[in-house]
Design a protein around this motif. Structure first.
Motif, short mmCIF file in Angstrom:
data_model
loop_
_atom_site.label_atom_id
_atom_site.label_comp_id
_atom_site.label_asym_id
_atom_site.label_seq_id
_atom_site.Cartn_x
_atom_site.Cartn_y
_atom_site.Cartn_z
N VAL A 285 -10.35 -10.09 12.45
CA VAL A 285 -11.16 -10.98 11.64
C VAL A 285 -12.06 -10.15 10.71
CG1 VAL A 285 -12.95 -12.78 11.66
CG2 VAL A 285 -11.14 -12.80 13.38
N PHE A 286 -12.67 -9.11 11.27
CA PHE A 286 -13.56 -8.26 10.45
C PHE A 286 -12.77 -7.54 9.36
CE2 PHE A 286 -16.62 -8.00 14.23
CZ PHE A 286 -17.49 -8.91 13.68
N ALA A 287 -11.56 -7.12 9.67
CA ALA A 287 -10.76 -6.42 8.66
C ALA A 287 -10.50 -7.35 7.48
CB ALA A 287 -9.45 -5.92 9.27
N ARG A 288 -10.24 -8.63 7.78
CA ARG A 288 -10.04 -9.57 6.67
C ARG A 288 -11.32 -9.72 5.87
NH1 ARG A 288 -6.14 -14.74 8.08
NH2 ARG A 288 -4.61 -13.62 9.31
N SER A 289 -12.46 -9.85 6.56
CA SER A 289 -13.68 -10.06 5.78
C SER A 289 -14.05 -8.80 5.01
CB SER A 289 -14.83 -10.60 6.64
OG SER A 289 -15.09 -9.76 7.72
N LEU A 290 -13.85 -7.63 5.61
CA LEU A 290 -14.13 -6.38 4.86
C LEU A 290 -13.29 -6.32 3.59
CD1 LEU A 290 -14.63 -2.82 6.31
CD2 LEU A 290 -13.16 -3.17 4.33
N SER A 291 -12.03 -6.69 3.73
CA SER A 291 -11.14 -6.60 2.56
C SER A 291 -11.65 -7.47 1.42
CB SER A 291 -9.71 -7.00 2.94
OG SER A 291 -9.59 -8.40 3.08
N GLY A 292 -12.32 -8.55 1.77
CA GLY A 292 -12.79 -9.49 0.75
C GLY A 292 -14.09 -9.08 0.05
N HIS A 293 -14.76 -8.05 0.58
CA HIS A 293 -16.00 -7.60 -0.06
C HIS A 293 -15.70 -6.66 -1.22
CE1 HIS A 293 -19.19 -9.38 2.35
NE2 HIS A 293 -18.40 -9.25 3.39
N ALA A 294 -15.23 -7.24 -2.30
CA ALA A 294 -14.74 -6.44 -3.42
C ALA A 294 -15.83 -5.54 -4.01
CB ALA A 294 -14.19 -7.37 -4.50
N ALA A 295 -17.01 -6.08 -4.20
CA ALA A 295 -18.07 -5.29 -4.84
C ALA A 295 -18.49 -4.13 -3.93
CB ALA A 295 -19.27 -6.19 -5.14
N LEU A 296 -18.60 -4.41 -2.67
CA LEU A 296 -18.98 -3.38 -1.71
C LEU A 296 -17.92 -2.27 -1.67
CD1 LEU A 296 -20.88 -2.49 0.59
CD2 LEU A 296 -19.58 -3.99 2.13
N ARG A 297 -16.67 -2.68 -1.70
CA ARG A 297 -15.59 -1.69 -1.68
C ARG A 297 -15.62 -0.85 -2.95
NH1 ARG A 297 -10.17 -4.81 -0.62
NH2 ARG A 297 -9.32 -2.71 -0.82
N GLU A 298 -15.86 -1.52 -4.06
CA GLU A 298 -15.92 -0.83 -5.35
C GLU A 298 -17.04 0.21 -5.31
OE1 GLU A 298 -13.60 -1.18 -7.66
OE2 GLU A 298 -14.65 0.45 -8.71
N ALA A 299 -18.20 -0.21 -4.78
CA ALA A 299 -19.35 0.68 -4.73
C ALA A 299 -19.15 1.84 -3.76
CB ALA A 299 -20.59 -0.12 -4.33
N SER A 300 -18.17 1.71 -2.88
CA SER A 300 -17.96 2.72 -1.83
C SER A 300 -16.81 3.68 -2.15
CB SER A 300 -17.69 2.03 -0.49
OG SER A 300 -18.65 1.03 -0.26
N ARG A 301 -16.15 3.47 -3.26
CA ARG A 301 -14.96 4.27 -3.59
C ARG A 301 -15.24 5.77 -3.66
NH1 ARG A 301 -11.95 -0.12 -5.87
NH2 ARG A 301 -11.08 -0.85 -3.92
N GLY A 302 -16.51 6.11 -4.03
CA GLY A 302 -16.85 7.52 -4.20
C GLY A 302 -17.13 8.26 -2.90
N LEU A 303 -17.18 7.53 -1.79
CA LEU A 303 -17.48 8.19 -0.51
C LEU A 303 -16.37 9.20 -0.18
CD1 LEU A 303 -18.66 5.07 1.53
CD2 LEU A 303 -20.09 6.83 0.48
N THR A 304 -16.77 10.32 0.38
CA THR A 304 -15.76 11.37 0.61
C THR A 304 -15.02 11.14 1.92
OG1 THR A 304 -17.30 12.78 1.76
CG2 THR A 304 -17.13 13.08 -0.63
N GLY A 305 -13.88 11.82 2.03
CA GLY A 305 -13.06 11.74 3.24
C GLY A 305 -11.70 12.26 2.92
N PRO A 306 -10.88 12.46 3.96
CA PRO A 306 -9.54 13.00 3.71
C PRO A 306 -8.67 12.01 2.96
CG PRO A 306 -9.79 12.36 6.00
CD PRO A 306 -11.12 12.17 5.37
N LYS A 307 -7.73 12.54 2.24
CA LYS A 307 -6.72 11.71 1.59
C LYS A 307 -5.42 11.97 2.33
CE LYS A 307 -5.29 10.58 -3.16
NZ LYS A 307 -4.91 9.24 -2.79
N ALA A 308 -4.71 10.93 2.68
CA ALA A 308 -3.50 11.13 3.48
C ALA A 308 -2.47 11.93 2.69
CB ALA A 308 -2.93 9.77 3.88
N SER A 309 -1.86 12.93 3.36
CA SER A 309 -0.78 13.67 2.70
C SER A 309 0.49 13.45 3.51
CB SER A 309 -1.12 15.15 2.61
OG SER A 309 -1.47 15.63 3.89
#
Ligand code: 6PG
Length: 477
Positions: A285-309
């Motif tokens: 349920v939380f994963a669905r609601s997180l996915s819907g927080h478009a502005a929050l996700r947009e604002a968080s794009r710059g957070l660092t972390g590994p990129k899958a290879s």
């Protein structure tokens, strides 16, 4: 000129359910707020069976043989109450109102109680299988007074889906809200299944490096094994679909924000009230609601972390096998949690729900239908008082066999920064249940420290409190 059953509310689910009754030889009275819809049904599908189109509520009720069986298929919530208020005064003791919507079970309990005073039997009936199921055979979860099932049951058995062994996917689930409760948990499990499949897909895509079309093939293969299920089957269909406008994989052109109508959320809300840990369903349920927080996700794009290879081709195949193990093990945990919630409600509301029968009626027709449900049924058949699905020997053994891979997959996901809340929550649940000691002891110590909330000891009965601010001696509480 008398109908054995009536359906009011002729949107797609109601219309298809009405047609299903008619195709099975019942005379069906039809009613809808706007008459045009009733007429359209008769015009288009009148040849499928015997329909009696009613324009008014009075005509509709008059068309029904007694005791009347009136199915309402309207939106859950206020619209359902409005329809009940419209029809109840026209009914007589012994008549039956059957609510086939996705009602909240607490509303169903209230309606059942209110209508019982008038001698009307109220059946809260969960129906699963989408439009197609409603027409060709859904899984049906009726609750309400047992005696209502005597005359209604055989009709439902006729229109329901049939499991592979031919058994109808319907049973009298239990009194008042039991049917809608079980339908709610069905949907919670549906959310969890979908989330786990989504995580498997994302891992195959980002970590293994497969394309959606290749992943569709992997799901098709899985669907021939122990994961054989409707949701895996349609996943392969969705993943192999190519968008006509762009030529891209369909899954890449859909906005990645999942919606929900509420039944998954209810499953978690009620579980919180009942004190049942349904962490896998909650993560879904939380994963669905997180996915819907478009502005929050947009604002968080710059957070660092590994990129899958992506892995090499040779490694990818082995990884896919591990993902299958992780998916299966996590699925066992979701169902364990869902059945725990039903068992807790059975206790709380004094419902006589047979968990084996519930798994049996989910074998066909519904969205979570799967070969797997047959195994759950045999687990409960072997031992009706099974404390948890994880206590079943077969499931315990399967998890034992899967767990190295399950852990590896979560490690890989964590290292590569692919979110797998469903897999991880399921594993944490498993590890917490089997743990010798939990940090809950520390939690109790903290509570006692700041609030004198007391604790119990492992070596003596009673409640105790330590004088944290004083000489730290222990007193009986
Ligand atoms: C079913 C489905 C059905 C509905 C879901 C969708 O059993 O046939 O569960 O009831 O399609 O509730 O739920 P969301 O819109 O919340 O995903």
């Amino acid at each position: 000129n008398s109908a054995q059953i009536g359906v009011t509310g002729l949107a797609v689910m109601g219309r298809n359910l009405a047609r299903n009754f008619a195709r099975n030889g019942y005379t069906v009275a039809l009613h809808n707020r706007t008459v045009a819809r009733t007429n359209a049904l008769v015009e288009e599908f009148g040849h499928e069976g015997d329909f009696i189109a009613a324009e008014t509520a009075k005509e509709f009720v008059a068309a029904l043989e007694r005791p009347r069986r009136l199915v309402i298929m309207v939106k859950a919530g206020d619209p359902t109450d409005a329809v009940i208020q419209e029809f109840a005064p026209l009914l007589e003791p012994g008549d039956m109102i059957i609510d086939g919507g996705n009602a909240h079970f607490a509303d169903t309990r209230r309606r059942e109680r209110e209508l019982r005073e008038q001698g009307i039997h109220f059946v809260g009936m969960g129906v699963s299988g989408g439009e197609e199921g409603a027409l060709n055979g859904p899984s049906i979860m009726p609750g309400g007074p047992k005696e209502s099932y005597d005359s209604l049951g055989p009709m439902l058995e006729k229109i329901s889906a049939k499991a592979k062994d031919g058994a109808p996917c319907v049973t009298h689930v239990g009194p008042d809200g039991a049917g809608h409760f079980v339908k709610m948990v069905h949907n919670g499990i549906e959310y969890a299944d979908m989330q786990l499949i989504g995580e498997a897909y994302q891992l195959l895509r980002d970590v293994a490096g497969y394309s959606p079309a290749q992943i569709a093939e992997i799901f098709r293969t899985w669907n021939t094994g122990r994961l054989d299920s409707y949701l895996i089957e349609i996943t392969a269909e969705v993943l192999s679909h190519v968008d006509a406008a762009t030529g891209k994989p369909f899954v890449d052109v859909v906005v990645d924000q999942a919606e929900q109508k509420g039944t998954g959320r209810w499953t978690v809300q009620i579980a919180l009230d009942l004190g049942v840990p349904v962490s896998g369903i909650a993560e879904a349920v939380f994963a669905r609601s997180l996915s819907g927080h478009a502005a929050l996700r947009e604002a968080s794009r710059g957070l660092t972390g590994p990129k899958a290879s992506p892995l090499s081709e040779a490694e990818a195949g082995a990884f896919a096998d591990r993902v299958e193990q992780a998916l299966y093990a996590s699925k066992i945990v979701s169902y364990t949690q869902g059945f725990h919630e039903i068992a807790a409600a059975r206790e709380e509301y004094d419902w006589d729900i047979d968990l084996g029968a519930v798994s049996a009626i989910w074998r066909g027709g519904c969205i979570i239908r799967a070969a797997f449900l047959d195994r759950i049924r045999s687990a409960y058949d072997t031992r009706a008082d099974l404390p948890s699905l994880l206590s079943d020997e077969t499931f315990a053994q399967e998890i034992a066999d899967a767990q190295d891979d399950w852990r590896e997959v979560i490690v890989a996901a964590t290292r590569q920064g692919v979110p797998t809340p469903g897999f991880a929550a399921a594993l944490a649940y498993y590890d917490a249940l089997r743990a010798e000691r939990l940090p809950a002891a520390l939690t109790q110590g903290q509570r006692d420290f700041f609030g004198a909330h007391t604790y119990r000891r492992t070596d003596r009965d009673g409640s105790f409190h330590t004088l944290w601010g004083g000489d730290r001696s222990e007193v009986d509480a």
